[in-house]
Design a protein around this motif. Sequence first.
Motif, PDB file in Angstrom:
ATOM      1  N   PRO A   6       3.990  -3.896  -1.616  1.00 23.66           N
ATOM      2  CA  PRO A   6       2.719  -4.331  -1.007  1.00 23.66           C
ATOM      3  C   PRO A   6       1.629  -4.470  -2.065  1.00 23.66           C
ATOM      4  O   PRO A   6       1.456  -3.578  -2.901  1.00 23.66           O
ATOM      5  CB  PRO A   6       2.397  -3.201  -0.018  1.00 23.66           C
ATOM      6  N   GLU A   7       0.917  -5.575  -2.028  1.00 25.14           N
ATOM      7  CA  GLU A   7      -0.090  -5.858  -3.050  1.00 25.14           C
ATOM      8  C   GLU A   7      -1.181  -4.790  -3.097  1.00 25.14           C
ATOM      9  O   GLU A   7      -1.539  -4.171  -2.095  1.00 25.14           O
ATOM     10  CB  GLU A   7      -0.735  -7.223  -2.794  1.00 25.14           C
ATOM     11  N   ASN A   8      -1.709  -4.579  -4.316  1.00 27.94           N
ATOM     12  CA  ASN A   8      -2.826  -3.664  -4.558  1.00 27.94           C
ATOM     13  C   ASN A   8      -2.550  -2.229  -4.122  1.00 27.94           C
ATOM     14  O   ASN A   8      -3.471  -1.490  -3.756  1.00 27.94           O
ATOM     15  CB  ASN A   8      -4.099  -4.180  -3.868  1.00 27.94           C
ATOM     16  N   THR A   9      -1.285  -1.828  -4.154  1.00 31.39           N
ATOM     17  CA  THR A   9      -0.928  -0.439  -3.866  1.00 31.39           C
ATOM     18  C   THR A   9      -0.364   0.213  -5.122  1.00 31.39           C
ATOM     19  O   THR A   9      -0.005  -0.469  -6.085  1.00 31.39           O
ATOM     20  CB  THR A   9       0.117  -0.343  -2.737  1.00 31.39           C
ATOM     21  N   GLU A  10      -0.280   1.540  -5.092  1.00 32.32           N
ATOM     22  CA  GLU A  10       0.279   2.254  -6.241  1.00 32.32           C
ATOM     23  C   GLU A  10       1.694   1.792  -6.536  1.00 32.32           C
ATOM     24  O   GLU A  10       2.076   1.597  -7.702  1.00 32.32           O
ATOM     25  CB  GLU A  10       0.261   3.758  -5.961  1.00 32.32           C
TER      26      GLU A  10
ATOM     27  N   VAL B  66     -11.645  -5.521  -6.344  1.00 31.93           N
ATOM     28  CA  VAL B  66     -12.379  -4.286  -6.068  1.00 31.93           C
ATOM     29  C   VAL B  66     -13.526  -4.555  -5.103  1.00 31.93           C
ATOM     30  O   VAL B  66     -14.323  -5.483  -5.310  1.00 31.93           O
ATOM     31  CB  VAL B  66     -12.938  -3.671  -7.370  1.00 31.93           C
ATOM     32  N   THR B  67     -13.601  -3.740  -4.054  1.00 33.83           N
ATOM     33  CA  THR B  67     -14.749  -3.734  -3.164  1.00 33.83           C
ATOM     34  C   THR B  67     -15.188  -2.280  -2.992  1.00 33.83           C
ATOM     35  O   THR B  67     -14.554  -1.369  -3.513  1.00 33.83           O
ATOM     36  CB  THR B  67     -14.418  -4.398  -1.811  1.00 33.83           C
ATOM     37  N   ILE B  68     -16.263  -2.053  -2.259  1.00 25.69           N
ATOM     38  CA  ILE B  68     -16.834  -0.696  -2.151  1.00 25.69           C
ATOM     39  C   ILE B  68     -16.956  -0.308  -0.689  1.00 25.69           C
ATOM     40  O   ILE B  68     -17.438  -1.092   0.146  1.00 25.69           O
ATOM     41  CB  ILE B  68     -18.209  -0.622  -2.840  1.00 25.69           C
ATOM     42  N   SER B  69     -16.514   0.903  -0.375  1.00 24.79           N
ATOM     43  CA  SER B  69     -16.591   1.390   1.000  1.00 24.79           C
ATOM     44  C   SER B  69     -18.046   1.662   1.394  1.00 24.79           C
ATOM     45  O   SER B  69     -18.950   1.668   0.544  1.00 24.79           O
ATOM     46  CB  SER B  69     -15.761   2.663   1.147  1.00 24.79           C
ATOM     47  N   TYR B  70     -18.255   1.950   2.660  1.00 27.16           N
ATOM     48  CA  TYR B  70     -19.616   2.147   3.169  1.00 27.16           C
ATOM     49  C   TYR B  70     -20.275   3.374   2.555  1.00 27.16           C
ATOM     50  O   TYR B  70     -21.502   3.442   2.443  1.00 27.16           O
ATOM     51  CB  TYR B  70     -19.586   2.276   4.690  1.00 27.16           C
ATOM     52  N   ASP B  71     -19.449   4.342   2.122  1.00 26.61           N
ATOM     53  CA  ASP B  71     -20.004   5.546   1.502  1.00 26.61           C
ATOM     54  C   ASP B  71     -19.839   5.535  -0.017  1.00 26.61           C
ATOM     55  O   ASP B  71     -19.922   6.588  -0.666  1.00 26.61           O
ATOM     56  CB  ASP B  71     -19.375   6.808   2.108  1.00 26.61           C
ATOM     57  N   GLY B  72     -19.589   4.353  -0.600  1.00 24.65           N
ATOM     58  CA  GLY B  72     -19.691   4.196  -2.046  1.00 24.65           C
ATOM     59  C   GLY B  72     -18.448   4.456  -2.850  1.00 24.65           C
ATOM     60  O   GLY B  72     -18.540   4.672  -4.068  1.00 24.65           O
ATOM     61  N   VAL B  73     -17.266   4.383  -2.242  1.00 22.17           N
ATOM     62  CA  VAL B  73     -16.023   4.589  -2.985  1.00 22.17           C
ATOM     63  C   VAL B  73     -15.408   3.227  -3.315  1.00 22.17           C
ATOM     64  O   VAL B  73     -15.008   2.494  -2.404  1.00 22.17           O
ATOM     65  CB  VAL B  73     -15.018   5.433  -2.176  1.00 22.17           C
ATOM     66  N   PRO B  74     -15.318   2.839  -4.578  1.00 22.91           N
ATOM     67  CA  PRO B  74     -14.659   1.571  -4.930  1.00 22.91           C
ATOM     68  C   PRO B  74     -13.155   1.655  -4.648  1.00 22.91           C
ATOM     69  O   PRO B  74     -12.488   2.602  -5.079  1.00 22.91           O
ATOM     70  CB  PRO B  74     -14.926   1.416  -6.432  1.00 22.91           C
ATOM     71  N   PHE B  75     -12.634   0.666  -3.908  1.00 22.12           N
ATOM     72  CA  PHE B  75     -11.207   0.638  -3.584  1.00 22.12           C
ATOM     73  C   PHE B  75     -10.674  -0.776  -3.749  1.00 22.12           C
ATOM     74  O   PHE B  75     -11.454  -1.726  -3.942  1.00 22.12           O
ATOM     75  CB  PHE B  75     -10.948   1.175  -2.165  1.00 22.12           C
ATOM     76  N   LEU B  76      -9.354  -0.907  -3.672  1.00 21.23           N
ATOM     77  CA  LEU B  76      -8.712  -2.185  -3.975  1.00 21.23           C
ATOM     78  C   LEU B  76      -8.394  -2.940  -2.687  1.00 21.23           C
ATOM     79  O   LEU B  76      -7.641  -2.450  -1.846  1.00 21.23           O
ATOM     80  CB  LEU B  76      -7.424  -1.954  -4.769  1.00 21.23           C
TER      81      LEU B  76
ATOM     82  N   MET C 161       6.713   1.781   3.048  1.00 23.41           N
ATOM     83  CA  MET C 161       6.199   2.174   4.358  1.00 23.41           C
ATOM     84  C   MET C 161       5.161   3.278   4.266  1.00 23.41           C
ATOM     85  O   MET C 161       4.404   3.499   5.219  1.00 23.41           O
ATOM     86  CB  MET C 161       7.354   2.637   5.250  1.00 23.41           C
ATOM     87  N   ASN C 162       5.076   3.961   3.130  1.00 23.24           N
ATOM     88  CA  ASN C 162       4.150   5.096   2.991  1.00 23.24           C
ATOM     89  C   ASN C 162       3.012   4.809   2.024  1.00 23.24           C
ATOM     90  O   ASN C 162       2.394   5.742   1.507  1.00 23.24           O
ATOM     91  CB  ASN C 162       4.929   6.332   2.526  1.00 23.24           C
ATOM     92  N   GLN C 163       2.727   3.522   1.787  1.00 24.08           N
ATOM     93  CA  GLN C 163       1.630   3.168   0.897  1.00 24.08           C
ATOM     94  C   GLN C 163       0.290   3.205   1.638  1.00 24.08           C
ATOM     95  O   GLN C 163       0.202   2.858   2.817  1.00 24.08           O
ATOM     96  CB  GLN C 163       1.850   1.787   0.295  1.00 24.08           C
ATOM     97  N   SER C 164      -0.728   3.608   0.923  1.00 26.77           N
ATOM     98  CA  SER C 164      -2.085   3.650   1.487  1.00 26.77           C
ATOM     99  C   SER C 164      -3.015   2.843   0.589  1.00 26.77           C
ATOM    100  O   SER C 164      -2.631   2.402  -0.497  1.00 26.77           O
ATOM    101  CB  SER C 164      -2.571   5.096   1.601  1.00 26.77           C
ATOM    102  N   ILE C 165      -4.240   2.668   1.040  1.00 23.04           N
ATOM    103  CA  ILE C 165      -5.231   1.930   0.251  1.00 23.04           C
ATOM    104  C   ILE C 165      -5.530   2.722  -1.022  1.00 23.04           C
ATOM    105  O   ILE C 165      -5.692   3.943  -0.995  1.00 23.04           O
ATOM    106  CB  ILE C 165      -6.500   1.685   1.078  1.00 23.04           C
ATOM    107  N   TYR C 166      -5.596   2.019  -2.134  1.00 23.75           N
ATOM    108  CA  TYR C 166      -5.690   2.638  -3.464  1.00 23.75           C
ATOM    109  C   TYR C 166      -7.134   2.583  -3.957  1.00 23.75           C
ATOM    110  O   TYR C 166      -7.832   1.564  -3.785  1.00 23.75           O
ATOM    111  CB  TYR C 166      -4.787   1.868  -4.418  1.00 23.75           C
TER     112      TYR C 166
END
Length: 524
Positions: free
Chosen positions: A246-250, A268-278, A340-345
């Motif tokens: 899956p793209e942009n995962t570990e 790269v984008t930024i969450s509502y509470d300021g955490v940059p994620f992919l 199946m066990n990948q999460s947002i990075y």
Amino acid sequence: VVRRRLLQRYEHQPFISCLAGFYSCRWKRYQRERTEPGKCCCSMRECMFFPLLVAAFCFSLVFLYTWGEGKNDYNGFDWYNYGNLGFWFLWSLVILIVAAVLFAYISFLLVLAMCLLAEGQQLYLHWSHKIGTFLVLVFSISSLFALSILWRDHRKTVRLSFQVTAPYLHIGAIAIMVLLAWPVALHAIRADKKVTQVIIVGPYLAILLFLFLIPLGMYSPCIREMGTLGPKPALIGHRGAPMLAPENTEMSFLKTIEHGGDGLETDVTISYDGVPFLMHDDTLRRTTNIQEVYPNDTGKAASFFSWDALQKLNAGTWFLKNKPFVGMGSLSKADQNQAMNQSIYTLSSFLRLADSHNKLVIFDLYRPPEKHPYRNLWIRQILDVILKESKIKRHLVLWLHNGVRSFVQSVAPGFQHTMGRKAPIEDLLKHNIVKLNLVYTDMSSEDIRKYAEANITTNFYVVNEPWLYSLAWCCGAHSVTTNAVHLLKDLSQPLFLMTPQQYNIMWILTDLTSALLISLIFAL
């Protein structure tokens, strides 16, 4: 003797019956007519329709070649349709199959027609085939028109493909002319007037002469002297290895590293509470299970979710369900379980991974939308992650964002500053640009050489097909961003690579052999 000739003619009838049956649905001998010497091969109505058959063949061939060479961008085409339709489907593969089937159908009819002409039979195309021919012609023309309007860069892809396929297309065209020599010669001999013979043979010989001489104006960077080929372009994984994970995962980035990739690309984008994620898309619909976890927020911008909310999403099951790339191989059981066990990075984890394996990183930065609390602080937030949290070695960072380049150069010296478009060398050196990151349709061996002389390297994206990677290699590109690190790493030399002497021999032998065969056909 007469009896033997009649018997040979009678035994030959089943072959003609098959030709006429498939072409005209005239299976009985009494339904067919032979072409008398000096007469036209078909009625006036059939004479008017035969050019449509030839046109359908030409346009379907052009569309099949055009769409086939566009395989490099099939994922982008499918992603575009996903954005408009709301569900994922491999439309690109369906179109390729349809184009191939229609071309095969028209080619079959044209071969039947050529064989019937060679046997001196009158042509009569059955009405069902006429409808089919008309539909193929309309489909091919409308598809080419739609491509020219909706996907204008595709024309550039086709032009680039000619730089590597032209020598082989030339051989194919010559082979077709040799096959056409038989019906042309028969009709020229049967014509009772010199003018008619000239009308039949003249255009054929003119086209043949043009094909014989066309290599004089042919250019391919893969036709070069021994020892002049540059080093193999480095491979940068586009969102990791999205054909394997899956793209942009570990998992995706680990697959790139496992297959020897030299760098990692992400978004790269930024969450509502300021955490940059992919995350590449504006929303989470395509690459997460948001429809199951937050069914009422599927259209909500990804940056308006808090990091706690994002952590509850699965970023891998969609990959196993949709199989987003044409030609994807099956995953092992272990890889399926891992996917199946990948999460947002997070950006921080991504940079630490790249730093630990000494890999280059390049990323597109997406500014948060209006009313986002970090809309005006996003660059500082991202720099804090790069400089303070991950502490990645600065020379590994290819800084692409152009908006606040001077500020970034002042607070974070050591980044390799990269420009996303062509510009005068003086301007690039003025802004300390050391690399260009260009779409592959801008590929030019002359520009690559010019920038290299100023110590500015070039990277092209997104290069997935071996022929396109070979072209980039021959042009002197320093690196490419690709979805197919696992495939391109195995190329030991460019496809279609040959010396000018080898090509000249191939060209001359092709022309001489075809000229000899055509001369024999006309002589016999």
